[in-house]
Every structure is written in C-alpha cells, then in structure tokens.
Design an enzyme around this catalytic site. Structure first.
Site, PDB file in Angstrom:
ATOM      1  N   ARG A  81       0.725  -1.265   0.036  1.00  0.00           N
ATOM      2  CA  ARG A  81       0.052   0.126   0.007  1.00  0.00           C
ATOM      3  C   ARG A  81       0.710   1.164  -0.085  1.00  0.00           C
ATOM      4  O   ARG A  81       0.436   2.262  -0.510  1.00  0.00           O
ATOM      5  CB  ARG A  81      -0.797  -0.097   1.175  1.00  0.00           C
ATOM      6  CG  ARG A  81      -2.123   0.936   1.049  1.00  0.00           C
ATOM      7  CD  ARG A  81      -2.884   1.111   2.427  1.00  0.00           C
ATOM      8  NE  ARG A  81      -3.194  -0.147   3.298  1.00  0.00           N
ATOM      9  CZ  ARG A  81      -4.187  -0.766   3.000  1.00  0.00           C
ATOM     10  NH1 ARG A  81      -4.980  -0.702   1.995  1.00  0.00           N
ATOM     11  NH2 ARG A  81      -4.298  -1.910   4.057  1.00  0.00           N
ATOM     12  N   TYR A  82       1.796   1.225   0.823  1.00  0.00           N
ATOM     13  CA  TYR A  82       2.852   2.377   0.861  1.00  0.00           C
ATOM     14  C   TYR A  82       4.254   1.898  -0.043  1.00  0.00           C
ATOM     15  O   TYR A  82       4.314   0.739   0.044  1.00  0.00           O
ATOM     16  CB  TYR A  82       3.084   2.745   2.251  1.00  0.00           C
ATOM     17  CG  TYR A  82       2.086   2.818   3.157  1.00  0.00           C
ATOM     18  CD1 TYR A  82       1.181   3.988   3.118  1.00  0.00           C
ATOM     19  CD2 TYR A  82       1.895   2.016   4.121  1.00  0.00           C
ATOM     20  CE1 TYR A  82       0.330   4.144   4.013  1.00  0.00           C
ATOM     21  CE2 TYR A  82       0.989   2.148   4.956  1.00  0.00           C
ATOM     22  CZ  TYR A  82      -0.047   3.162   5.165  1.00  0.00           C
ATOM     23  OH  TYR A  82      -1.094   3.156   5.906  1.00  0.00           O
ATOM     24  N   ARG A  85       6.870   0.121   2.234  1.00  0.00           N
ATOM     25  CA  ARG A  85       6.559  -0.993   3.114  1.00  0.00           C
ATOM     26  C   ARG A  85       5.653  -2.008   2.437  1.00  0.00           C
ATOM     27  O   ARG A  85       4.694  -1.650   1.864  1.00  0.00           O
ATOM     28  CB  ARG A  85       5.735  -0.438   4.290  1.00  0.00           C
ATOM     29  CG  ARG A  85       6.524   0.251   5.296  1.00  0.00           C
ATOM     30  CD  ARG A  85       6.033   1.230   6.114  1.00  0.00           C
ATOM     31  NE  ARG A  85       5.890   2.407   5.232  1.00  0.00           N
ATOM     32  CZ  ARG A  85       5.152   3.748   5.555  1.00  0.00           C
ATOM     33  NH1 ARG A  85       4.461   3.740   6.613  1.00  0.00           N
ATOM     34  NH2 ARG A  85       5.233   4.565   4.596  1.00  0.00           N
ATOM     35  N   CYS A  94      -5.338 -17.177  15.010  1.00  0.00           N
ATOM     36  CA  CYS A  94      -5.067 -16.328  15.803  1.00  0.00           C
ATOM     37  C   CYS A  94      -5.171 -17.024  17.155  1.00  0.00           C
ATOM     38  O   CYS A  94      -6.024 -17.985  17.464  1.00  0.00           O
ATOM     39  CB  CYS A  94      -5.968 -15.105  15.756  1.00  0.00           C
ATOM     40  SG  CYS A  94      -5.883 -14.092  14.515  1.00  0.00           S
ATOM     41  N   CYS A  98     -10.990 -11.761  17.609  1.00  0.00           N
ATOM     42  CA  CYS A  98     -11.581 -10.627  17.888  1.00  0.00           C
ATOM     43  C   CYS A  98     -12.971 -10.193  17.216  1.00  0.00           C
ATOM     44  O   CYS A  98     -12.748 -10.313  15.700  1.00  0.00           O
ATOM     45  CB  CYS A  98     -10.699  -9.474  17.878  1.00  0.00           C
ATOM     46  SG  CYS A  98      -9.162 -10.012  18.246  1.00  0.00           S
ATOM     47  N   CYS A 101     -12.592  -7.882  14.202  1.00  0.00           N
ATOM     48  CA  CYS A 101     -11.352  -7.935  13.085  1.00  0.00           C
ATOM     49  C   CYS A 101     -11.840  -7.540  11.805  1.00  0.00           C
ATOM     50  O   CYS A 101     -12.799  -7.824  11.163  1.00  0.00           O
ATOM     51  CB  CYS A 101     -11.007  -9.294  13.208  1.00  0.00           C
ATOM     52  SG  CYS A 101      -9.512  -9.701  12.238  1.00  0.00           S
ATOM     53  N   ARG A 103     -10.059  -8.459   9.107  1.00  0.00           N
ATOM     54  CA  ARG A 103     -10.068  -9.553   8.408  1.00  0.00           C
ATOM     55  C   ARG A 103     -10.655 -10.739   8.508  1.00  0.00           C
ATOM     56  O   ARG A 103     -10.265 -11.762   8.493  1.00  0.00           O
ATOM     57  CB  ARG A 103      -8.385 -10.015   8.322  1.00  0.00           C
ATOM     58  CG  ARG A 103      -7.564  -8.995   7.926  1.00  0.00           C
ATOM     59  CD  ARG A 103      -6.205  -9.296   7.436  1.00  0.00           C
ATOM     60  NE  ARG A 103      -5.411  -7.903   7.114  1.00  0.00           N
ATOM     61  CZ  ARG A 103      -4.334  -7.594   7.943  1.00  0.00           C
ATOM     62  NH1 ARG A 103      -3.966  -8.103   8.939  1.00  0.00           N
ATOM     63  NH2 ARG A 103      -3.859  -6.232   7.634  1.00  0.00           N
ATOM     64  N   ASP A 261     -12.391  -0.050  11.472  1.00  0.00           N
ATOM     65  CA  ASP A 261     -12.626  -0.005  10.322  1.00  0.00           C
ATOM     66  C   ASP A 261     -14.084  -0.263  10.058  1.00  0.00           C
ATOM     67  O   ASP A 261     -14.508  -0.609  10.805  1.00  0.00           O
ATOM     68  CB  ASP A 261     -11.540  -1.114   9.395  1.00  0.00           C
ATOM     69  CG  ASP A 261     -10.310  -0.715   9.327  1.00  0.00           C
ATOM     70  OD1 ASP A 261      -9.950   0.281   9.434  1.00  0.00           O
ATOM     71  OD2 ASP A 261      -9.389  -1.651   9.857  1.00  0.00           O
ATOM     72  N   ASP A 298      -7.782   4.102   8.780  1.00  0.00           N
ATOM     73  CA  ASP A 298      -7.360   3.580   7.801  1.00  0.00           C
ATOM     74  C   ASP A 298      -8.470   3.887   6.788  1.00  0.00           C
ATOM     75  O   ASP A 298      -9.510   3.486   7.000  1.00  0.00           O
ATOM     76  CB  ASP A 298      -7.208   1.947   8.058  1.00  0.00           C
ATOM     77  CG  ASP A 298      -6.028   1.191   7.508  1.00  0.00           C
ATOM     78  OD1 ASP A 298      -5.635   1.864   6.511  1.00  0.00           O
ATOM     79  OD2 ASP A 298      -5.411   0.214   7.956  1.00  0.00           O
ATOM     80  N   LYS A 305      -3.100   4.487   6.037  1.00  0.00           N
ATOM     81  CA  LYS A 305      -3.583   4.957   7.553  1.00  0.00           C
ATOM     82  C   LYS A 305      -3.254   6.457   7.449  1.00  0.00           C
ATOM     83  O   LYS A 305      -2.150   6.871   6.988  1.00  0.00           O
ATOM     84  CB  LYS A 305      -2.655   4.281   8.699  1.00  0.00           C
ATOM     85  CG  LYS A 305      -3.117   2.894   8.923  1.00  0.00           C
ATOM     86  CD  LYS A 305      -2.268   2.381  10.150  1.00  0.00           C
ATOM     87  CE  LYS A 305      -2.189   0.908   9.852  1.00  0.00           C
ATOM     88  NZ  LYS A 305      -1.517   0.288   8.737  1.00  0.00           N
TER      89      LYS A 305
HETATM   90  C1  PLP Z   1      -0.365  -0.313   8.689  1.00  0.00           C
HETATM   91  C2  PLP Z   1       0.184  -1.011   7.444  1.00  0.00           C
HETATM   92  C3  PLP Z   1       1.421  -0.825   7.224  1.00  0.00           C
HETATM   93  C4  PLP Z   1       2.504  -0.187   8.399  1.00  0.00           C
HETATM   94  O1  PLP Z   1       2.049   1.088   8.416  1.00  0.00           O
HETATM   95  P1  PLP Z   1       2.862   2.217   9.577  1.00  0.00           P
HETATM   96  O2  PLP Z   1       1.899   3.236   9.423  1.00  0.00           O
HETATM   97  O3  PLP Z   1       4.529   2.446   8.764  1.00  0.00           O
HETATM   98  O4  PLP Z   1       3.108   1.132  10.751  1.00  0.00           O
HETATM   99  C5  PLP Z   1       2.245  -1.327   6.068  1.00  0.00           C
HETATM  100  N1  PLP Z   1       1.321  -1.682   5.209  1.00  0.00           N
HETATM  101  C6  PLP Z   1      -0.012  -1.807   5.369  1.00  0.00           C
HETATM  102  C7  PLP Z   1      -0.809  -2.463   4.413  1.00  0.00           C
HETATM  103  C8  PLP Z   1      -0.586  -1.469   6.432  1.00  0.00           C
HETATM  104  O5  PLP Z   1      -1.988  -1.629   6.678  1.00  0.00           O
HETATM  105  S1  SF4 Z   2      -7.742  -8.414  15.224  1.00  0.00           S
HETATM  106 FE1  SF4 Z   2      -8.135 -10.254  13.669  1.00  0.00          FE
HETATM  107  S2  SF4 Z   2      -6.078 -10.662  12.788  1.00  0.00           S
HETATM  108 FE2  SF4 Z   2      -5.667  -9.611  14.917  1.00  0.00          FE
HETATM  109  S3  SF4 Z   2      -5.667 -10.994  16.573  1.00  0.00           S
HETATM  110 FE3  SF4 Z   2      -7.811 -10.418  16.187  1.00  0.00          FE
HETATM  111  S4  SF4 Z   2      -8.810 -11.940  15.185  1.00  0.00           S
HETATM  112 FE4  SF4 Z   2      -6.579 -11.911  14.842  1.00  0.00          FE
END
Ligand code: PLP
Ligand code: SF4
Length: 350
Positions: A81-82, A85, A94, A98, A101, A103, A261, A298, A305
């Site tokens: 995304r960035y 990174r 997990c 949660c 979550c 995902r 989110d 996000d 973010k």
């Molecule tokens: C959160 C995230 C990161 C890391 O972001 P930082 O702001 O550097 O902590 C990198 N890639 C994705 C897709 C993310 O969601």
């Molecule tokens: S937020 Fe989602 S990915 Fe993170 S620990 Fe909880 S269930 Fe697992």
C-alpha cells in the site's frame, strides 16, 4: 483453546444463538484469555464472544474488505500500500478471534501460505528495491510453528534492501505462554525486528503477559502496541490512560490508537471519529507524552492510515469527512448525525 460448547456451559448460556454466529464467524478463544474474563459483558468478553449483531448486514456503510486489501495485493497475502513497506499476511490463525477484526472475512476463507506463495512473495520483495520494511501479520504470525515462522523471517532478512522487519501479534497478551525464551532468542537474532502488540484493555495485562513482555524487551526486541478504539470497551480516558501507562512500564511503547474500520457486522463496536480525538486530547499532558499513541484512521478503499489531524481534512459536511492520504488521494469516512460539529471543535476547525 476452549470450544464454544465449553464456553457456553461454563457461563450457562444457551448454545444455539452463539452457534448461529459461530457458523459464519468462528469462535476462537485461548484458555489464557478465557480465564481473564471475570463476568458476562466485561471488556474482554465483549471482544471475543459472538454477538448476533455481527450478522446484521444492513449497515450501508460497511464492507467485507474495508481496506481494499485484496485489490492491493500484487501476490496473494502481500499487501503493498505504501511505497516502502509491505504487509505480509503469513498466518490465518489467531489466539482469539476478535469479533471486530478487519480480516474476519478470511476466517472461513483462509489463503494458506503454500511454498509457492512464500516464494512469490519473497521474490516480489526481492525485486522491489523500494521496500525497506516488511510487516508480518495475519492472523497472527506468533501462532505459526516456530520453525516455519523463522524460515520466513530468515528469507526476508536475506534481502539486502529490507532494513526493518516487524511482527504484528496479539499473542503476548492473548496467549503469553507461547513467548518462550527459546522463541525470543531465535527472533532476536534477526534484529532489527520490531514487535507490535495488539492490546485493547488494561484487564488483558496479567502476570504471564508481563513476563512475556519482559522476555521480549530483555532480548532487545523493541515493542510497540496498537489498540483498537472500541465502543463501550475502552472508549474512556481513564481506561486508555491506565492501559498506555501500564504498557510503558512493560517497555511497550503505545504506537497506534486505531479507529474501527468499516467492516461489515461490526458497527456496534464503532465510535464516532471525534471520540478518539477527544480521548487523546483529554490525556495530553495528564500522562507522559511517551504514553500517547497516534490516533489513525485506515482510509476506506485502501488509501492507507492517516493520522487524524486538521491538515488531513479535505472536506466535511453533516454526513462525512473527506480525508487525504500521504499521496493526496482522498476518501470519505462517514459521520454520525450531529458529529461534524464535535469533530470541528476537537480539530480546531471553525
Ligand atoms: C499499517 C500498515 C503498514 C504499516 O504502516 P505504518 O504506519 O508504517 O506502521 C504497512 N502496510 C499496510 C498495508 C498497513 O496496513
Ligand atoms: S484483530 Fe483479527 S487478526 Fe488480529 S488477533 Fe484479532 S482476530 Fe486475529
């Protein structure tokens, strides 16, 4: 792990309503986390116990993949995304599920990390010299067999342009027995490797999790935290202040406070955008500045973010606030009725 049947029997709850939710979004709960629950509906209970509201798909604002992760994956499980990174989803397991979550779509549709996918991901990172920072996430990387996790970390570490490795995990608080001296020693060998720990409430801190943090910190692994702001669970200045100060004493630096989110079936966890701003404003100067995380949103649509500040705001009306990301691309986050006024005030916009 404890089963849904054991959980329902322990708390003398009818099984069927839980099961209806569990069939769509499975229940997972470590014995450790279960033992920290003191009463129905307490702040830990509400994070992990299935709730019929999760099946409510009527919220027009919610999405199944609110961050557009699938569309930003050059290789399955790798989110780029960035520019510098990548987020690598290396596990679909997990210690707890949660209920909020982002995902959770993957709980019943995991994309297992095959040898081929590992190869493709490592290859992509190797061929993309702009990538300096690889974030292993999930799921939870610390739920993987240790040899497998280490093999992934080792392969990433071999790539010369990768400077930082980060692991995102809930294990140190949700299943701290997994943080053994042997594991810690193995991870510490790949420095600089940072661990960012998901933790939401001071009641998650136990003697065992203090020990897990001590092991990690003593090994020289820098620790950060991320906390999801959750309606009725931790959206309180006293609770957050206690959590952040406790984390600092465990040598865990509070890093992000995350706005929920727009995940489908999680609207009951969502706080108004202004709440996070107001909470941090209430804590500023009351506790150590080191204890204060960034409050980030996000952005819907996968724009990344954004720290919630006045300069991120492009436009605001009664229904939504439009925020811009690092690349000046913008997207809208919905506002609750009458919230715009509150948000303007706390952001110092007139
Ligand atoms: C959160 C995230 C990161 C890391 O972001 P930082 O702001 O550097 O902590 C990198 N890639 C994705 C897709 C993310 O969601
Ligand atoms: S937020 Fe989602 S990915 Fe993170 S620990 Fe909880 S269930 Fe697992």
């Amino acid at each position: 792990m404890i089963s849904l049947e054991q959980f329902a029997a322990h708390w003398k709850m009818p099984l069927n309503p839980l099961k209806a939710v569990h069939q769509v979004y499975p229940f997972v709960l470590s014995r450790h986390f279960a033992n920290l629950i003191t009463a129905p509906e307490d702040p830990l209970w509400r994070q992990v116990v299935p709730d019929p509201r999760e099946l409510d798909n009527s919220d027009p604002l919610s999405l199944m993949d609110p961050l557009g992760e699938e569309s930003r994956s050059p290789v399955p499980n790798l989110v780029h995304r960035y520019p510098d990174r990548v987020l690598w989803i290396v596990s679909d397991v997990c210690a707890v599920h949660c209920r909020f979550c982002t995902r959770k779509r993957r709980w019943t549709h995991p994309v297992p990390l095959t040898d081929d996918l590992v190869h493709e991901a490592v290859d992509y990172i190797r061929k993309t010299p702009a990538i300096h920072d690889v974030l292993l996430s999930g799921g939870d990387p610390l739920m993987l067999p240790v040899d497998f996790l280490e093999s992934l970390v080792a392969r990433v570490r071999e790539i010369p342009h990768v400077r930082l490795i980060r692991l995102g995990t809930r294990v140190p608080f949700a299943d701290p027995a997994r943080i053994t001296p042997a594991l810690v020693r193995r991870l510490a060998a790949y420095a600089p490797l940072y661990i960012n720990i998901h933790v939401n409430h001071p009641s998650e801190i136990s003697p065992e999790s203090r020990e897990a943090c001590r092991l990690l910190a003593d090994a020289g692994i820098p620790l950060g935290s991320q906390t999801v702001l959750l309606n009725g669970i931790n959206d309180d200045a006293g609770v957050l202040g206690t959590l952040f100060m406790e984390l600092l004493t465990l040598r865990v630096r509070p890093y992000y406070l995350l706005q929920m989110d727009l995940m489908q079936g999680t609207a009951h966890f969502r706080t108004p955008l202004s709440a996070g701003m107001e909470l941090l404003a209430a804590l500023r100067h009351r506790i150590s500045g080191l204890a204060l995380p960034h409050f980030v949103v996000d952005l819907p649509g996968g724009l990344g973010k954004v720290p919630m500040t006045a300069s991120a705001v492009v436009h605001m009306d009664s229904k939504r606030v439009v925020l811009k990301n690092f690349a000046e691309r913008s997207s809208a986050y919905p506002l609750e009725p009458f919230e715009a006024e509150r948000l303007r005030r706390v952001l110092g916009l007139s």
